[in-house]
Scaffold this motif. Structure first.
Motif, short mmCIF file in Angstrom:
data_model
loop_
_atom_site.label_atom_id
_atom_site.label_comp_id
_atom_site.label_asym_id
_atom_site.label_seq_id
_atom_site.Cartn_x
_atom_site.Cartn_y
_atom_site.Cartn_z
N ASP A 88 29.99 45.85 109.59
CA ASP A 88 29.57 46.44 110.86
C ASP A 88 28.30 47.28 110.68
O ASP A 88 27.41 47.30 111.53
CB ASP A 88 30.68 47.32 111.45
CG ASP A 88 31.87 46.50 111.96
OD1 ASP A 88 31.71 45.28 112.15
OD2 ASP A 88 32.95 47.09 112.15
N GLN A 89 28.21 47.98 109.55
CA GLN A 89 27.00 48.75 109.26
C GLN A 89 25.79 47.84 109.06
O GLN A 89 24.67 48.18 109.46
CB GLN A 89 27.21 49.60 108.02
CG GLN A 89 28.17 50.76 108.20
CD GLN A 89 28.18 51.66 106.99
OE1 GLN A 89 28.18 51.19 105.85
NE2 GLN A 89 28.21 52.96 107.20
N VAL A 110 25.31 44.96 110.50
CA VAL A 110 24.90 44.51 111.83
C VAL A 110 24.06 45.59 112.50
O VAL A 110 23.03 45.30 113.13
CB VAL A 110 26.14 44.17 112.69
CG1 VAL A 110 25.73 43.90 114.14
CG2 VAL A 110 26.85 42.95 112.12
N ALA A 111 24.48 46.84 112.36
CA ALA A 111 23.72 47.94 112.97
C ALA A 111 22.33 48.04 112.34
O ALA A 111 21.34 48.30 113.05
CB ALA A 111 24.48 49.25 112.77
N LEU A 112 22.24 47.82 111.03
CA LEU A 112 20.93 47.87 110.37
C LEU A 112 20.04 46.74 110.83
O LEU A 112 18.84 46.95 111.09
CB LEU A 112 21.13 47.82 108.85
CG LEU A 112 19.87 47.84 107.99
CD1 LEU A 112 19.06 49.11 108.24
CD2 LEU A 112 20.22 47.71 106.51
N THR A 170 20.21 45.15 113.67
CA THR A 170 19.85 45.40 115.07
C THR A 170 18.74 46.44 115.16
O THR A 170 17.80 46.30 115.95
CB THR A 170 21.09 45.89 115.84
OG1 THR A 170 22.11 44.89 115.79
CG2 THR A 170 20.74 46.17 117.30
N ALA A 171 18.83 47.48 114.34
CA ALA A 171 17.84 48.55 114.40
C ALA A 171 16.48 48.12 113.88
O ALA A 171 15.44 48.52 114.41
CB ALA A 171 18.33 49.76 113.61
N GLN A 176 22.23 54.56 106.85
CA GLN A 176 22.08 55.57 107.91
C GLN A 176 20.63 56.04 108.02
O GLN A 176 20.08 56.15 109.13
CB GLN A 176 22.99 56.76 107.63
CG GLN A 176 24.47 56.45 107.76
CD GLN A 176 25.34 57.66 107.44
OE1 GLN A 176 24.86 58.72 107.08
NE2 GLN A 176 26.65 57.48 107.58
N VAL A 202 18.35 53.18 109.43
CA VAL A 202 18.55 53.01 110.88
C VAL A 202 17.81 54.10 111.64
O VAL A 202 17.12 53.84 112.63
CB VAL A 202 20.05 53.02 111.23
CG1 VAL A 202 20.26 53.14 112.74
CG2 VAL A 202 20.73 51.76 110.71
#
Length: 545
Positions: free
Chosen positions: A223-224, A226-228, A230-231, A322, A325
């Protein structure tokens, strides 16, 4: 027999309970009986296995699925030796496992004590840290240290030996209590300046990639990723297979990797899985960036690719994500067409697989044996897919996916799938669990079917039975010729009947039409189940567009 005195074993169990440990995977033995006694009324479940290596494999899978440290407990001497081999799989999977081993008493070392062995030294090469507790008063702090180290930096296994005189000895009334912070991983943050610099370099590239390692492949960590992605707008690809860039679950990714002009290694080792950064796996002018928790990994990369490694930083992967992102908020995104091309390549599977069929009577092509099972995995949002074995494992990874995926990993060691499946059921009580393995793999820990039945841990095992060690067979066939095949044959054994003999449910499948009805009956049985599928022994797929 219980005692009113607080023993070292009591301090150990109380520390585990304080750390939030709910269960321990174990096999009994003389040295660790004080720990069993201390655990009796502590509310920590002991899951008792049939082989010491299985305790470590179970702790490994449990850690990967839950995100909590996995705790294995074995006796000393030969029990410890049995467990050590499984640490390598956990080490290469970057799994937060703590192995606790009973040990000869400290006050008898060097005297020829019962099962005396240099256990810490034996485990040192396959752990982040390995040591022997000095006494009863050290056990609580040692346990907290082991849990913290296992989770810090690049996660991995830790070993602690427990001398019997430390376990049986009385702790001091003034022994200091453990602070809750002692169990936490030590953070290695990436500075905002470094994060901005990495993002700026990636943004200037035309075809950038971010590659991550096994620790990032758990459900939460994905999930992290995917967030990276996306960002940043940059493809983020996790890798955990011994086949590396040839991992069939990554489809035709290798062809995209060879086109990249800038690669960030984010907790990903530049090892054999990436062909050590060499041409033609990478373009000759591809630049590398690296963020890693271990300085020696950065040094190793520099030895391999020299001046092509243009920027580095030491940080743990979750903290680095973190920071990256946050740094991406004001940065321009990479060209989305490149990201879409990479994603399409990873998703690609040959059209001919839709018509896959065995050339042998009463055998299934691996695709026929596996693809239909995806419907079971899709039926629940918390399902678990386990893959182990040589060629059949690669076919499974190409055909199946699930929210939780546990594979034998970069270690390439087979045999862990049955223990993995038991731990998965402990971690995930209600979702479908499908463990795919070869017939060679099934033989390593067959007796854990006894454990599964005793603890009422149902799951579905699918054995691809080609009656041989097929990975080695394919190597011999390719490199030496058919006339020099040797040492690869197995019996076409009835593993379904073996499972039934332990009290589980067995099915025998020799046709594609029979597969799903057999799987449905197995799941409906509510028992640990084995579908023994006779397959054609084919080489693992090499997916190219």
């Amino acid at each position: 027999m219980t005692t009113s005195k607080k023993r070292g074993a009591d301090a150990l169990i109380q520390t585990l309970k304080q750390a939030g440990v709910k269960r321990i995977f174990t096999l009994s033995g003389n040295h660790i009986m004080p720990v069993f006694d201390a655990a009796f009324d502590a509310g920590i479940e002991l899951i008792h296995t049939r082989h010491e290596a299985a305790t470590v494999h179970m702790a490994d899978a449990y850690a990967r699925i839950t995100g909590e440290p996995g705790i294995a407990l074995v006796t000393g001497g030969p029990g410890h030796a049995n467990a050590v081999s499984a640490l390598y799989t956990a080490q290469m999977a970057e799994s937060a496992v703590v192995l606790l081993s009973g040990h000869a008493p400290n006050n008898q070392l060097g005297m020829g004590a019962f099962q005396e062995m240099r256990q810490a030294e034996m485990a040192a090469s396959v752990t982040k840290l390995s040591w022997t507790s000095a006494g009863a008063d050290a056990l609580a702090s040692d346990m907290a240290k082991a849990i913290s180290v296992a989770q810090s930096g690049r996660p991995g296994p830790v070993h602690l030996s427990l001398p019997t005189d430390a376990l049986e000895g009385e702790t001091s009334p003034t022994n200091a209590a453990i602070n809750a912070s002692a169990f936490q991983p030590v953070a290695m943050p990436l500075s905002s300046a470094d994060a901005a610099s990495f993002i700026a370099r990636l943004s200037r590239a035309k075809r950038p990639l971010i590659l991550t390692g096994p620790a990032s492949m758990t459900r939460f960590r994905r999930d992290q990723l995917v967030a990276l992605e996306t960002a940043t707008g940059i493809p983020v690809v996790g890798m955990e297979s011994p086949r590396g860039i040839g991992d069939p679950s990554l489809g035709a990714f290798a062809q995209m990797l060879a086109q990249s002009d800038c690669v960030l290694l984010l907790g990903k080792r530049l090892d054999f899985t990436l062909k050590f950064g060499a041409v033609p796996a990478f373009a000759a002018d591809c630049e590398f960036l690296q963020i890693d928790a271990e300085k020696h990994e950065i040094e190793r990369s520099r030895r391999a690719i020299g001046s092509r490694l243009i920027a580095t930083a030491e940080a743990d992967t979750p903290s680095a994500i973190q920071a990256l992102v946050a740094a991406s908020a004001s940065a321009s995104k990479a060209v989305s067409a490149w990201r879409d091309d990479v994603r399409a390549a990873i998703a690609y599977r040959p059209d001919v697989w839709h018509q896959a069929a065995s050339s042998m009577a009463d055998r299934l092509h691996p695709v026929q044996a596996l693809r239909p099972l995806q419907a079971l995995l899709d039926s629940h949002p918390d399902s678990v897919f386990i893959s182990d074995g040589g060629e059949i494992g690669q076919w499974a990874q190409a055909c199946l996916n699930a929210p939780h995926r546990v594979i034998n990993g970069v270690a390439g060691a087979i045999g862990a799938a049955l223990p993995f499946a038991l731990a998965a059921r402990v971690a995930v009580p209600d979702a479908p669990i499908i463990a795919v393995m070869g017939d060679g793999t099934f033989g390593f820990h067959t007796a854990e079917m006894d454990t599964a039945v005793r603890y009422n841990l149902p799951f579905l095992t699918v054995v691809g039975n080609d009656a041989r060690w097929n990975a080695e067979y394919q190597i011999q066939l390719r490199d030496y010729g058919r006339e020099r095949l040797i040492g690869c044959e197995l019996l076409p054994a009835r593993y379904d009947q073996v499972t039934a003999a332990f009290g589980g449910h067995g099915e025998y499948v020799t046709s594609a039409d029979a597969l799903m009805p057999a799987a449905q009956r197995a799941v409906a049985s509510g028992k640990p189940s084995c579908i023994n599928v006779m397959i054609e022994g084919l080489p693992a797929p090499n997916v190219r567009r």
